[in-house]
Design an enzyme around this catalytic site. Structure first.
Site, PDB file in Angstrom:
ATOM      1  N   LEU A 139       0.798  -1.229  -0.005  1.00  0.00           N
ATOM      2  CA  LEU A 139      -0.068  -0.068  -0.080  1.00  0.00           C
ATOM      3  C   LEU A 139       0.869   1.295   0.109  1.00  0.00           C
ATOM      4  O   LEU A 139       1.874   1.151   0.725  1.00  0.00           O
ATOM      5  CB  LEU A 139      -0.951   0.138   1.103  1.00  0.00           C
ATOM      6  CG  LEU A 139      -2.002  -0.961   1.305  1.00  0.00           C
ATOM      7  CD1 LEU A 139      -2.637  -0.766   2.761  1.00  0.00           C
ATOM      8  CD2 LEU A 139      -3.004  -0.297   0.110  1.00  0.00           C
ATOM      9  N   ASP A 140       0.453   2.342  -0.935  1.00  0.00           N
ATOM     10  CA  ASP A 140       1.271   3.358  -0.730  1.00  0.00           C
ATOM     11  C   ASP A 140       1.477   4.248   0.782  1.00  0.00           C
ATOM     12  O   ASP A 140       0.809   3.933   1.675  1.00  0.00           O
ATOM     13  CB  ASP A 140       0.993   4.523  -2.109  1.00  0.00           C
ATOM     14  CG  ASP A 140      -0.315   5.131  -1.428  1.00  0.00           C
ATOM     15  OD1 ASP A 140      -0.579   5.857  -0.390  1.00  0.00           O
ATOM     16  OD2 ASP A 140      -1.353   4.820  -2.350  1.00  0.00           O
ATOM     17  N   TYR A 141       2.515   4.818   0.853  1.00  0.00           N
ATOM     18  CA  TYR A 141       2.769   5.565   1.878  1.00  0.00           C
ATOM     19  C   TYR A 141       1.471   6.219   2.777  1.00  0.00           C
ATOM     20  O   TYR A 141       1.420   6.167   4.296  1.00  0.00           O
ATOM     21  CB  TYR A 141       3.853   6.724   1.767  1.00  0.00           C
ATOM     22  CG  TYR A 141       4.363   7.322   3.173  1.00  0.00           C
ATOM     23  CD1 TYR A 141       5.179   6.369   3.988  1.00  0.00           C
ATOM     24  CD2 TYR A 141       4.317   8.592   3.406  1.00  0.00           C
ATOM     25  CE1 TYR A 141       5.757   7.082   5.358  1.00  0.00           C
ATOM     26  CE2 TYR A 141       4.888   9.118   4.556  1.00  0.00           C
ATOM     27  CZ  TYR A 141       5.706   8.281   5.353  1.00  0.00           C
ATOM     28  OH  TYR A 141       6.225   8.958   6.300  1.00  0.00           O
ATOM     29  N   SER A 170      -1.742   5.634   2.058  1.00  0.00           N
ATOM     30  CA  SER A 170      -2.710   4.690   2.251  1.00  0.00           C
ATOM     31  C   SER A 170      -3.053   3.611   3.369  1.00  0.00           C
ATOM     32  O   SER A 170      -1.778   3.538   3.871  1.00  0.00           O
ATOM     33  CB  SER A 170      -2.997   3.826   0.990  1.00  0.00           C
ATOM     34  OG  SER A 170      -3.293   4.751  -0.202  1.00  0.00           O
TER      35      SER A 170
END
Length: 257
Positions: free
Chosen positions: A120-122, A124
């Site tokens: 998951l991106d930073y 999210s």
């Protein structure tokens, strides 16, 4: 090639060693011993590709392949699989040279060789699966299996149902190709914000943010709530739990194991 006598000797030896098949099924989460006996008698169990209906059959799960309804039983006490709720501003990695907060800061060093399956991106939040089972990890992350993922996205601006329907039926073209949602539904909204539930198979980087950004509705908050059959549930941010045998079995079946 072993002759009939050698095969019989091997079968006899195996039947006096190993674990009873119904006990193994019970340990793998198929229900009580009685229920597992019924599964065997119904002709739903294969051992090394051969149908097995005899109660009391002994097997070696380390050496033999056991399947129920075509799905392989995976029972290795050395393997562990976790569901983790990643908070915002946590990197989906185990180490960061810049000293930022990572998944290792949540799970620690309790589990040997554990690794995250996907990212998951930073900014999210939500569900990340972790395991030290290399085969399971490869299958979950392989594009061939395209595991379904569910997100709750909070968008800037108000969108109508027609936008959701278009993203499912027509999709949107991004720099790396056309992408369609499997499902899109409006949960709530007001004049300035819309909350949508999104389901898709793609695991491309920042895919949900890119989809809605491309049509003029930037994502303000993104939470992943489900990966295949595994749900985030009421797991608190920054915490994790060990998946049950039943959950691991259902995930394995989802990815062809």
């Amino acid at each position: 090639m072993p002759n009939a006598y050698e095969r019989a000797e091997k079968t006899h030896a195996r039947n006096n060693e190993g674990i009873r098949l119904q006990k193994l099924l019970a340990q793998a989460g198929f229900g009580s011993r009685r229920k597992c006996e019924e599964i065997i008698q119904e002709g739903r169990v294969e051992v090394d590709g051969e149908l097995t209906t005899e109660l009391g059959t002994r097997v070696d799960p380390g050496q033999q392949q056991i399947r129920v309804d075509g799905s392989r039983i995976r029972l290795d006490t050395r393997h562990i699989t976790l569901a983790l709720n990643k908070p915002k501003r946590v990197l989906s990695t185990m180490d960061d040279p810049k000293g930022r907060f990572t998944l290792r800061d949540i799970v620690g060093d309790r589990y040997e060789r554990i690794f995250h399956m996907g990212r998951l991106d930073y900014d999210s939040e939500g569900l990340i699966l972790m395991t030290n089972d290399g085969e399971l990890s490869q299958h979950v992350m392989h594009p061939r299996y395209e595991v379904e993922k569910t997100y709750i996205a909070t968008l800037e601006g108000r969108i109508g149902g027609n936008v959701c329907r278009r993203l499912v039926s027509q999709g949107v073209r991004l720099d790396d190709g056309l992408i369609k949602l499997d499902h899109c539904a409006i949960i709530d909204g007001n004049r300035d914000t819309t909350i949508v539930k999104v389901v898709l198979h793609s695991g491309k980087n920042r895919i949900v943010r890119r989809i809605f950004g491309a049509i003029g509705f930037p994502v303000k908050r993104l939470v992943r709530t489900q990966i295949g059959p595994i749900k985030l549930g009421d797991l608190k941010p920054g915490s994790y739990r060990v998946l049950s045998v039943t959950e691991v079995r259902s995930l394995s079946k989802e990815v062809g194991l």
